[in-house]
Design an enzyme around this catalytic site. Structure first.
Site, PDB file in Angstrom:
ATOM      1  N   GLU A   1      -4.999 -26.167  10.685  1.00 42.00           N
ATOM      2  CA  GLU A   1      -4.994 -25.702  12.281  1.00 42.00           C
ATOM      3  C   GLU A   1      -5.741 -26.774  12.966  1.00 42.00           C
ATOM      4  OE1 GLU A   1      -6.178 -21.791  12.624  1.00 42.00           O
ATOM      5  OE2 GLU A   1      -4.165 -21.084  11.576  1.00 42.00           O
TER       6      GLU A   1
ATOM      7  N   ARG B   1       0.954  -0.976  -0.115  1.00 36.49           N
ATOM      8  CA  ARG B   1      -0.070   0.071   0.007  1.00 36.49           C
ATOM      9  C   ARG B   1       0.867   1.214   0.255  1.00 36.49           C
ATOM     10  NH1 ARG B   1      -5.517  -0.795   3.556  1.00 36.49           N
ATOM     11  NH2 ARG B   1      -5.888  -2.955   2.890  1.00 36.49           N
TER      12      ARG B   1
ATOM     13  N   GLY C   1      -4.591 -14.672  17.554  1.00 39.14           N
ATOM     14  CA  GLY C   1      -4.542 -13.305  17.454  1.00 39.14           C
ATOM     15  C   GLY C   1      -5.662 -12.541  17.917  1.00 39.14           C
TER      16      GLY C   1
ATOM     17  N   HIS D   1      -3.434 -19.844  16.788  1.00 39.14           N
ATOM     18  CA  HIS D   1      -4.429 -18.956  16.137  1.00 39.14           C
ATOM     19  C   HIS D   1      -5.118 -18.125  17.193  1.00 39.14           C
ATOM     20  CE1 HIS D   1      -6.598 -17.789  12.120  1.00 39.14           C
ATOM     21  NE2 HIS D   1      -6.784 -16.974  13.022  1.00 39.14           N
TER      22      HIS D   1
ATOM     23  N   ARG E   1      -2.821 -15.776   7.495  1.00 40.09           N
ATOM     24  CA  ARG E   1      -3.436 -17.062   7.163  1.00 40.09           C
ATOM     25  C   ARG E   1      -2.333 -18.026   6.882  1.00 40.09           C
ATOM     26  NH1 ARG E   1      -7.442 -15.626   9.669  1.00 40.09           N
ATOM     27  NH2 ARG E   1      -9.334 -15.565   8.962  1.00 40.09           N
TER      28      ARG E   1
END
Length: 315
Positions: free
Chosen positions: A260, A175, A281, A279, A231
């Site tokens: 997972e 970006r 997060g 996972h 991911r």
């Protein structure tokens, strides 16, 4: 009145495991039916259900959608929607929503936690202390190092903010916009070559699947660490294993894998320079509560025929 509440589907996995403390928030606004009960009595529950709350489960497959003729919305908890066929769901006249923004800080915290734990060998050190091993370890300096952020979106921006606190040089790719004193790299190759820590914070799309493979790993410093909070499929895991085993890169810190959980015999689980978390997060009480509240807000808007705060439209 309770009789006026709409009906919603949730997974029995969600009901029984980590979101059980938040189910009552959904129950304040919806009659809840778990997936198991729906499958046992599809004619009883199917026509009533207007919303599906998704935290990876239940799987919103076509077989499930055929059971829900009154469905108006699939409300996803979290930002990632790669597990949803948004185009097909939308073609049925059903809206899709996610919960952006509320996950930003928790996910960025996880990214920095993984980076720090890997660099300073915190988990390995804890193991040595508890098992009476000589607790001497040599880590990697974080302060003053270079971090490369692949995916300067909402979460990437938060990672950059945290990196400034460690006086890190910040590079980013994909970006082209000014970001907290960071330097934009038009080519990901330049970021990979210069970074001591490469942090992946991209959405999973056709373009980002396999984004980091053998070629990209070969460009990284032999002392570099790959941090992934996006991911698992963003990284070619076979290539990652080879890169770690050969010393092409120094370490990996992963909150996501594919699948997972990983099979118990997967090489990534047995490499000492790899740190893996399950996972987590967004897994804080505060963030999870905000996700549930936001999902409920989206679902209620759809049921009432109002604009959804976080509608996801097919591309």
């Amino acid at each position: 009145m309770a009789e006026d509440k709409p009906w919603a589907l949730i997974s029995e996995k969600v009901k029984d495991v980590y979101l059980k403390d938040f189910v009552k928030l959904m129950a304040e606004h919806f009659h809840l039916v778990d997936h198991k009960d729906l499958l046992q009595n599809p004619l009883l529950y199917g026509p009533k259900i207007q919303a599906v709350f998704v935290w990876y489960y239940p799987r919103v497959e076509r077989s499930l959608l055929r059971l829900l003729p009154s469905l108006k919305v699939v409300a996803n908890g979290g930002v990632g929607i790669d597990h949803l066929d948004v185009a097909y769901i939308s073609s049925l006249g059903v809206k899709v929503a996610n919960t952006p923004d509320v996950v930003n800080n928790a996910t960025a915290d996880t990214a920095m936690g993984l980076l720090l734990a890997s660099a300073r060998k915190i988990v390995e050190g804890e193991f040595k202390v508890k098992n009476s091993h000589k607790p001497f370890l040599m880590g990697v300096e974080v302060s003053g190092s270079t971090v490369g952020i692949v995916g300067m979106g909402r979460i990437g921006y938060k990672v950059a903010q945290r990196s400034r606190g460690f006086d890190m040089k910040i590079l980013y790719h994909n970006r082209n916009e000014e970001a907290v004193g960071a330097t934009y790299c038009q080519k990901i190759d330049d970021l990979l070559r210069e970074s001591d820590f490469v942090v992946l914070v991209v959405n999973l799309t056709a373009e980002t699947t396999g984004l980091i493979g053998q070629r990209e790993l070969s460009l990284m410093k032999p002392t570099a660490t790959l941090v992934n909070v996006s991911r698992g499929l963003v990284v070619d895991q076979d290539a990652l294993v080879k890169a770690l085993q050969s010393g092409t890169i120094g370490a990996a810190a992963l909150d996501v894998t594919h699948p997972e959980p990983l099979p118990r015999d997967h090489p990534l689980l047995h490499l000492p320079q790899v740190l893996i978390t399950p996972h987590i997060g967004t897994s804080t009480y505060e963030t999870t509560r905000k996700m549930v509240e936001r999902a409920v807000e989206n679902a209620l808007a759809a049921v009432k025929g109002l604009p959804l705060p976080d509608e996801v439209k097919p591309k």
